[in-house]
Motif scaffolding. Structure first.
Motif, PDB file in Angstrom:
ATOM      1  N   GLY A   7     -14.376  19.273 -11.714  1.00 25.24           N
ATOM      2  CA  GLY A   7     -14.764  18.373 -12.862  1.00 25.24           C
ATOM      3  C   GLY A   7     -14.456  19.102 -14.194  1.00 25.24           C
ATOM      4  O   GLY A   7     -14.588  18.456 -15.321  1.00 25.24           O
ATOM      5  N   ALA A   8     -13.785  20.336 -13.968  1.00 19.41           N
ATOM      6  CA  ALA A   8     -13.375  21.040 -15.251  1.00 19.41           C
ATOM      7  C   ALA A   8     -12.045  20.674 -15.722  1.00 19.41           C
ATOM      8  O   ALA A   8     -11.272  20.698 -14.958  1.00 19.41           O
ATOM      9  CB  ALA A   8     -13.633  22.489 -14.873  1.00 19.41           C
ATOM     10  N   ASP A   9     -12.080  20.559 -16.966  1.00 15.47           N
ATOM     11  CA  ASP A   9     -10.663  20.391 -17.556  1.00 15.47           C
ATOM     12  C   ASP A   9     -10.296  21.835 -18.282  1.00 15.47           C
ATOM     13  O   ASP A   9     -10.643  22.111 -19.102  1.00 15.47           O
ATOM     14  CB  ASP A   9     -10.869  19.338 -18.846  1.00 15.47           C
ATOM     15  N   TRP A  10      -9.783  22.549 -17.070  1.00 17.33           N
ATOM     16  CA  TRP A  10      -9.263  23.829 -17.399  1.00 17.33           C
ATOM     17  C   TRP A  10      -8.168  23.925 -18.568  1.00 17.33           C
ATOM     18  O   TRP A  10      -8.071  24.730 -19.326  1.00 17.33           O
ATOM     19  CB  TRP A  10      -8.914  24.494 -16.190  1.00 17.33           C
ATOM     20  N   GLN A  11      -7.203  22.963 -18.495  1.00 19.06           N
ATOM     21  CA  GLN A  11      -6.388  22.716 -19.755  1.00 19.06           C
ATOM     22  C   GLN A  11      -6.984  22.760 -20.852  1.00 19.06           C
ATOM     23  O   GLN A  11      -6.411  23.423 -21.820  1.00 19.06           O
ATOM     24  CB  GLN A  11      -5.406  21.594 -19.463  1.00 19.06           C
ATOM     25  N   ALA A  12      -7.959  21.993 -21.062  1.00 22.06           N
ATOM     26  CA  ALA A  12      -8.893  21.885 -22.552  1.00 22.06           C
ATOM     27  C   ALA A  12      -9.142  23.211 -22.773  1.00 22.06           C
ATOM     28  O   ALA A  12      -9.239  23.671 -23.901  1.00 22.06           O
ATOM     29  CB  ALA A  12      -9.725  20.723 -22.423  1.00 22.06           C
ATOM     30  N   ALA A  83     -12.882  32.910 -15.144  1.00 17.14           N
ATOM     31  CA  ALA A  83     -13.036  31.593 -14.672  1.00 17.14           C
ATOM     32  C   ALA A  83     -12.093  30.435 -15.188  1.00 17.14           C
ATOM     33  O   ALA A  83     -11.361  29.630 -14.174  1.00 17.14           O
ATOM     34  CB  ALA A  83     -14.522  31.210 -14.718  1.00 17.14           C
ATOM     35  N   ILE A  84     -11.840  30.635 -16.551  1.00 17.92           N
ATOM     36  CA  ILE A  84     -10.792  29.850 -17.045  1.00 17.92           C
ATOM     37  C   ILE A  84      -9.647  29.884 -16.476  1.00 17.92           C
ATOM     38  O   ILE A  84      -8.776  29.178 -16.101  1.00 17.92           O
ATOM     39  CB  ILE A  84     -10.924  29.719 -18.382  1.00 17.92           C
ATOM     40  N   ALA A  85      -9.102  31.394 -16.421  1.00 17.56           N
ATOM     41  CA  ALA A  85      -7.907  31.674 -15.885  1.00 17.56           C
ATOM     42  C   ALA A  85      -7.831  31.256 -14.472  1.00 17.56           C
ATOM     43  O   ALA A  85      -6.556  30.496 -14.150  1.00 17.56           O
ATOM     44  CB  ALA A  85      -7.550  33.034 -16.174  1.00 17.56           C
ATOM     45  N   GLU A  86      -8.667  31.440 -13.634  1.00 15.66           N
ATOM     46  CA  GLU A  86      -8.476  31.069 -12.369  1.00 15.66           C
ATOM     47  C   GLU A  86      -8.433  29.656 -12.081  1.00 15.66           C
ATOM     48  O   GLU A  86      -7.679  29.169 -11.097  1.00 15.66           O
ATOM     49  CB  GLU A  86      -9.714  31.684 -11.393  1.00 15.66           C
ATOM     50  N   ALA A 196     -22.491  26.357 -23.517  1.00 15.66           N
ATOM     51  CA  ALA A 196     -23.361  25.105 -23.216  1.00 15.66           C
ATOM     52  C   ALA A 196     -22.402  24.169 -22.132  1.00 15.66           C
ATOM     53  O   ALA A 196     -22.841  22.987 -21.650  1.00 15.66           O
ATOM     54  CB  ALA A 196     -23.063  24.087 -24.468  1.00 15.66           C
ATOM     55  N   ASP A 197     -21.495  24.787 -21.539  1.00 15.96           N
ATOM     56  CA  ASP A 197     -20.728  24.137 -20.363  1.00 15.96           C
ATOM     57  C   ASP A 197     -21.299  24.396 -19.092  1.00 15.96           C
ATOM     58  O   ASP A 197     -21.494  25.715 -18.799  1.00 15.96           O
ATOM     59  CB  ASP A 197     -19.154  24.550 -20.405  1.00 15.96           C
ATOM     60  N   PRO A 198     -21.790  23.433 -18.260  1.00 18.18           N
ATOM     61  CA  PRO A 198     -22.462  23.872 -16.951  1.00 18.18           C
ATOM     62  C   PRO A 198     -21.547  24.888 -16.089  1.00 18.18           C
ATOM     63  O   PRO A 198     -22.433  25.900 -15.598  1.00 18.18           O
ATOM     64  CB  PRO A 198     -22.782  22.462 -16.244  1.00 18.18           C
ATOM     65  N   LEU A 199     -20.447  24.847 -16.166  1.00 21.21           N
ATOM     66  CA  LEU A 199     -19.529  25.498 -15.029  1.00 21.21           C
ATOM     67  C   LEU A 199     -19.250  26.807 -15.955  1.00 21.21           C
ATOM     68  O   LEU A 199     -19.323  28.002 -15.128  1.00 21.21           O
ATOM     69  CB  LEU A 199     -18.183  24.960 -14.865  1.00 21.21           C
ATOM     70  N   LEU A 200     -19.465  27.114 -17.108  1.00 20.02           N
ATOM     71  CA  LEU A 200     -19.175  28.384 -17.910  1.00 20.02           C
ATOM     72  C   LEU A 200     -20.539  29.063 -18.266  1.00 20.02           C
ATOM     73  O   LEU A 200     -20.525  30.362 -18.697  1.00 20.02           O
ATOM     74  CB  LEU A 200     -18.272  28.214 -19.114  1.00 20.02           C
ATOM     75  N   ALA A 201     -21.488  28.292 -18.277  1.00 14.04           N
ATOM     76  CA  ALA A 201     -22.718  28.701 -18.969  1.00 14.04           C
ATOM     77  C   ALA A 201     -23.223  30.234 -18.084  1.00 14.04           C
ATOM     78  O   ALA A 201     -23.408  31.357 -18.588  1.00 14.04           O
ATOM     79  CB  ALA A 201     -24.108  27.941 -18.919  1.00 14.04           C
ATOM     80  N   GLY A 202     -22.966  30.350 -16.782  1.00 10.13           N
ATOM     81  CA  GLY A 202     -23.604  31.539 -15.814  1.00 10.13           C
ATOM     82  C   GLY A 202     -22.616  32.752 -16.239  1.00 10.13           C
ATOM     83  O   GLY A 202     -23.009  33.720 -16.594  1.00 10.13           O
TER      84      GLY A 202
END
Length: 253
Positions: A7-12, A83-86, A196-202
């Motif tokens: 569900g993550a928009d890694w491009q964004a 995490a964003i890079a991967e 604030a992003d659920p995938l990046l909060a941790g």
């Protein structure tokens, strides 16, 4: 390389990181262009590259778009940026990532290759103090192959020109203030969005446990960088690009 099954928009996220960095460095793309020009000039268009302190993979992204036959290994300690890079590079066999601490003397053992045609880094090593940076350059003298290159684009002010430096700083901050008033996102605001992003909060919380708000490193001159690179086994080293406050220093093995 955009939205994935998680569900993550890694491009964004990649784009937002670029915009945040460009708020500080409007000439960021120019330094990347010169960096890749020198890669092509010295080691060709299919290099094996180590993207050092890679963050979200900004250098790797531009490298692979310009040189489709290149391969890149990104190394960083920051779990959120990795995490964003991967996520962004998922499925691209030309790039892989390693999590390692550049202040750990054994970090090079985690790399998948013993040597690289080019080691590239930008706006990252000012997080290190000079003695740590000197030690890192000594290690890179063994990682870059003979005939290969190392390039570092970073804050490298010229200490002998205080009035010029002050005028440049005032102008830069005035421009940044105007952009901020128009809605630009700065470093602190960007990390609030990540938290604030659920995938990046941790990963973001872990990142702040490692680094705090910002590391207290050093910004020696370009001349210092070039001399330490020569002391570390590079046959030639000099500035190949500069702005009033930043420089791109190249070492050739």
């Amino acid at each position: 390389m955009t939205e994935t099954v998680d569900g993550a928009d890694w491009q964004a996220w990649q784009d937002s990181w670029d915009r945040q960095q460009e708020w500080y460095m409007p000439d960021r793309e120019e330094r990347f262009r010169v960096m890749l020009d020198m890669v092509e000039a010295l080691v060709g268009t299919a290099p094996r590259v180590l993207d050092l302190a890679c963050g979200t993979g900004s250098i790797s992204d531009r490298l692979l778009k310009r040189f489709p036959e290149a391969e890149s290994v990104g190394v960083d300690l920051d779990p959120a940026l990795l995490a964003i890079a991967e996520g962004y590079f998922a499925g691209d066999a030309r790039v892989r990532f390693v999590r390692a601490d550049l202040k750990d003397p054994s970090w090079t053992r985690q790399l998948p290759h013993e040597s690289y045609d080019a080691v590239l880094t930008a706006t990252a090593l000012h997080w290190l103090h000079t003695e740590d940076l000197r030690g890192l350059y000594g290690q890179l003298g063994t990682v870059v192959r003979d005939g290969g290159v190392f390039m570092n684009a970073d804050h490298m002010p010229e200490g002998s020109t205080p009035r010029i430096n002050a005028a440049d700083r005032a102008q830069r901050h005035a421009r940044m203030d105007r952009a901020k008033a128009a809605g630009a996102v700065d470093w602190a605001d960007w990390w609030k969005l990540a938290a604030a992003d659920p995938l990046l909060a941790g990963p973001t919380a872990e990142r702040f446990e490692i680094y705090g708000e910002h590391a207290d490193g050093d910004t020696p001159s370009a001349q210092w960088h070039a001399q330490v690179l020569r002391d570390s086994g590079f046959a030639e080293a000099r500035t190949v690009w500069r702005s009033p406050s930043d420089a791109l220093v190249l070492g050739l093995k």
